[in-house]
Write an enzyme that holds these catalytic residues in place. Structure first.
Site, short mmCIF file in Angstrom:
data_model
loop_
_atom_site.label_atom_id
_atom_site.label_comp_id
_atom_site.label_asym_id
_atom_site.label_seq_id
_atom_site.Cartn_x
_atom_site.Cartn_y
_atom_site.Cartn_z
N CYS A 184 0.82 -1.21 0.00
CA CYS A 184 0.00 0.00 0.00
C CYS A 184 0.86 1.27 0.00
O CYS A 184 1.93 1.31 0.60
CB CYS A 184 -0.86 0.06 1.25
N ARG A 215 5.37 -0.05 -6.18
CA ARG A 215 5.37 -0.77 -4.90
C ARG A 215 4.49 -2.01 -4.94
O ARG A 215 4.62 -2.88 -4.10
CB ARG A 215 4.87 0.15 -3.78
N TRP A 258 -2.72 -2.91 -1.43
CA TRP A 258 -2.27 -4.30 -1.64
C TRP A 258 -3.01 -5.09 -0.56
O TRP A 258 -2.74 -4.92 0.63
CB TRP A 258 -0.76 -4.38 -1.47
N ASN A 263 -2.01 2.54 5.38
CA ASN A 263 -1.06 1.52 4.96
C ASN A 263 -0.61 0.81 6.23
O ASN A 263 -0.07 1.44 7.13
CB ASN A 263 0.13 2.19 4.25
N GLY A 264 -0.82 -0.52 6.28
CA GLY A 264 -0.40 -1.28 7.46
C GLY A 264 -1.46 -2.30 7.83
O GLY A 264 -2.40 -2.56 7.06
N LYS A 279 14.04 -15.28 -9.21
CA LYS A 279 13.75 -14.35 -10.32
C LYS A 279 12.75 -14.98 -11.27
O LYS A 279 11.77 -14.37 -11.66
CB LYS A 279 15.02 -14.06 -11.10
N GLU A 302 9.13 -15.46 -9.73
CA GLU A 302 8.33 -14.28 -9.40
C GLU A 302 7.81 -13.54 -10.63
O GLU A 302 6.73 -12.96 -10.57
CB GLU A 302 9.04 -13.34 -8.42
N HIS A 348 19.06 -36.60 -2.46
CA HIS A 348 18.37 -36.78 -1.17
C HIS A 348 16.89 -36.44 -1.27
O HIS A 348 16.22 -36.27 -0.26
CB HIS A 348 19.06 -35.94 -0.09
N LYS A 408 6.76 -4.21 -4.24
CA LYS A 408 8.18 -3.84 -4.22
C LYS A 408 8.65 -3.59 -2.80
O LYS A 408 9.72 -3.98 -2.40
CB LYS A 408 8.38 -2.57 -5.07
O1 M6R Z 1 13.60 -4.15 0.01
P1 M6R Z 1 14.14 -5.47 0.46
O2 M6R Z 1 15.47 -5.78 -0.15
O3 M6R Z 1 14.17 -5.62 1.95
O4 M6R Z 1 13.12 -6.54 -0.10
C1 M6R Z 1 13.27 -7.90 0.20
C2 M6R Z 1 12.43 -8.74 -0.72
O5 M6R Z 1 11.08 -8.43 -0.57
C3 M6R Z 1 12.83 -8.57 -2.19
O6 M6R Z 1 14.17 -8.85 -2.40
C4 M6R Z 1 11.99 -9.51 -3.08
O7 M6R Z 1 12.33 -10.84 -2.83
C5 M6R Z 1 12.17 -9.15 -4.55
N1 M6R Z 1 10.91 -9.12 -5.20
C6 M6R Z 1 13.03 -10.11 -5.26
O8 M6R Z 1 13.16 -9.82 -6.62
#
Ligand code: M6R
Length: 597
Positions: free
Chosen positions: A2, A27, A73, A99-100, A478, A481, A497, A592
């Site tokens: 958010c 974000r 969000w 936001n929260g 990567k 996501e 394993h 983000k």
């Molecule tokens: O802002 P941050 O580095 O703390 O964020 C951590 C993760 O949320 C972030 O790296 C996330 O995994 C990305 N989407 C990866 O591409």
């Protein structure tokens, strides 16, 4: 996650808010809305989907110069128009964006709002209804807002409008990010500075549990008890053009291409007067005194932390543990006698990491944040900060922040290692930066490999050993996501394993081999999966290459290989998402800046 914006001044609030929300799009969000204050009340427009959808329905009766806006969000209640913010109190007098997460929402609704007909499934509505209840009991809006804040448990950045006094925005913050911007003919509020750079570059930090009364020409920060706080403003040195993707089709591709430049910029930023890569003495001294380093991070930053552990242990011989923040927070391991904590976070706002920072600060352990965002929460709250200098990273999939994190960790490890470190680190990093450039120019080749191995696949495995395993984890993250292909990273030796049971004819396995000491063993693992029908794509380093390898990376210093080996994996993910028609910069369900725990 958010995002919040607000404006009070003499210009057209509608356009300022919509533009601000567009800047917050990166974000991650699923719905958006704005509230504009007019002489005859407050008009709300909100919509599920993108800001572009919201723009189509905004229908303000004339010019409004006061308003608040929100990208949501979903946490409480599905993404829908009904649950989108702003939310209003029953009478329509009060309007709020939030936001929260309010953790005691159920209790508040039960104890204070049982007679109120709630309209949405959100926790936020409880806040605005509480304000109305306290006003109905005879309190001023300011007092009612304060009484409400005293009841809230959880995280919030809030902006509240009162239709009976449209010359004020009531603002409060706890754990969620929020800044107040000081403009020439009005003031703004925003979850991050980027959202309001078109209005100002002068901002005030707001601390947890503070409440702010924002007027057109005055900003008053108060503590919970109502006492006033004086705070100096700071200037955000961010060029609005840096937020543009220029001629690139996607931010992610632009950010992948920026990586060589980022490494060079960092080398410049960390060069001392003697022309040596160096880090603040105070940080090095604190680290020299520790008996164990604890790295705390999430997602890609966690993967950079794993590389950091390898660098610190191999070069400086200091025991180092890397922890996923959300796990550490509720399951703290037994700590050493003199721990030192490093928080790695691109955004500097990740709630899971911040929760750990709060706990270890309470224990009075020394802390360092490695972040891309100056003045971010994690930066402000840790004892020290090392900046990434990567420029704004807009794509949800983190790329240049990762390589910047690895770069700064290599400089840090080398400093603690003293004469045991990498001999000429500047030279080795410069070689790595040039190699990154070479790799960024291999897009055609990677695009073809993507078609051959990933585009039509429902799953993919990434394998490696030692430092390559950490990069394999990042490659898998990567890919999953942004392309939604189920992807997992495994240490090569662990396949037998369990995970090898998943291999069937045609299963893509991307194998990394950049380390001489494990080259033979990862190649045996590759043979094992090939024997079971896997379609293997071997990415090797010059000097270790063999016939049949699909991609050979020019050689770099062996502890710096993650800087280069990650690039083909980032590009594989990018092209897989492109070929599958995914929304690359805004993947589904992701945000983000992850500002809720
Ligand atoms: O802002 P941050 O580095 O703390 O964020 C951590 C993760 O949320 C972030 O790296 C996330 O995994 C990305 N989407 C990866 O591409």
């Amino acid at each position: 996650m958010c995002g919040i914006v607000g404006y009070i001044g003499s210009q057209d609030a509608q356009e300022i808010l919509l533009k601000g929300l567009e800047k917050l799009e990166y974000r991650g969000y699923d719905s958006a809305g704005i509230a504009l204050a007019h002489d005859n009340g407050i008009t709300i427009s909100k919509e599920k989907g993108r800001i572009a959808d919201l723009r189509k329905i905004v229908d303000a009766p004339g010019l409004a110069t006061v308003g608040i806006g929100h990208t949501r969000w979903a946490t409480h209640g599905a993404p829908s128009r009904l649950n989108a913010h702003p939310h209003q109190s029953s009478s329509g007098r009060f309007t709020i964006v939030h936001n929260g997460v309010i953790e005691n929402e159920a209790e508040l609704k039960r104890d204070y709002l049982s007679k109120v007909a709630l309209q949405s499934d959100t926790d936020t509505e409880a806040i605005v209804q509480l304000v109305e209840r306290f006003v109905n009991e005879g309190n001023s809006t300011e007092e009612a807002f304060r009484l409400t804040l005293q009841l809230l448990h959880g995280s919030y950045a809030l902006a509240l409008l009162d239709a009976a006094d449209t010359e004020t925005i009531y603002v409060a913050k706890n754990k969620s990010p929020l800044l107040v911007g000081l403009g020439k003919d009005g003031n703004v509020i925003a979850s991050d500075a980027a959202a309001m750079l078109h209005m100002t570059d002068r901002f005030l930090e707001i601390m947890d549990e503070e409440m702010v009364i924002v007027k057109k020409d005055k900003v008053t920060i108060q503590k919970r008890d109502g006492s006033e706080v004086k705070r100096a403003e700071f200037i955000v040195e961010l060029n609005e053009n840096e937020l543009d993707k220029g001629t690139y089709p996607h931010y992610m591709l632009k950010e992948i291409d920026e990586q060589p430049l980022v490494v060079r910029k960092m080398m410049e930023a960390y060069l001392n007067e003697d022309g040596k890569l160096s880090i603040d003495d105070q940080i090095i001294q604190a680290m020299n005194e520790t008996d164990r380093i604890y790295i705390i991070a999430c997602g890609t930053s966690y993967h950079a932390g794993l590389v950091g552990k390898q660098l610190i242990e191999k070069l400086a011989h200091v025991p180092t543990e890397v922890h996923i923040a959300s796990e550490f927070s509720y399951n703290m391991p037994l700590l050493s006698k003199k721990p030192f904590f490093i928080f790695i976070s691109q955004s500097g706002e990740t709630a899971d990491s911040r929760a750990v920072l709060v706990k270890v600060k309470a224990l009075e352990f020394p802390t360092l944040t490695i972040t891309n965002v100056p003045h971010s929460t994690l930066s402000r709250e840790a004892d020290n900060t090392l900046l990434l200098h990567a420029g704004p990273e807009i794509a949800v999939a983190s790329t240049k922040a990762y390589t910047a994190q690895v770069t700064v960790l290599s400089i840090l490890a080398n400093m603690i290692a003293k004469d045991k470190g990498i001999e000429n680190l500047s030279y080795e990093l410069a070689i790595a930066a040039s190699t990154m450039e070479v790799l960024c120019n291999e897009k055609k080749k990677i695009e073809q490999l993507t078609q051959q191995f990933l585009t039509a696949s429902r799953n993919a495995f990434f394998i490696g050993r030692s430092i390559d395993y950490y990069v394999a984890l990042e490659g898998a993250l990567k890919l999953k996501e942004i392309s939604y292909i189920q992807a997992e990273g495994f240490p090569g030796g662990e396949l037998k394993h369990g995970p090898i049971a998943l291999i069937e004819t045609g299963t893509p396995v991307i194998a990394l081999t950049t380390q001489a000491n494990v080259n033979a063993s990862i190649r045996s693992n590759i043979k094992e999966v090939e024997a079971r029908g896997a379609n293997t794509c071997i990415i090797s380093m010059e000097g270790l290459e063999e016939k049949g390898d699909k991609f050979v990376i020019p050689a770099v210093q062996e502890l710096l290989t993650p800087l280069v080996s990650v690039i083909p994996l980032q590009l594989l993910a990018y092209y897989a998402a492109l070929q599958r028609g995914c929304d690359i910069d805004k993947p589904r369900n992701l945000a983000k800046s992850v500002t809720v725990e």
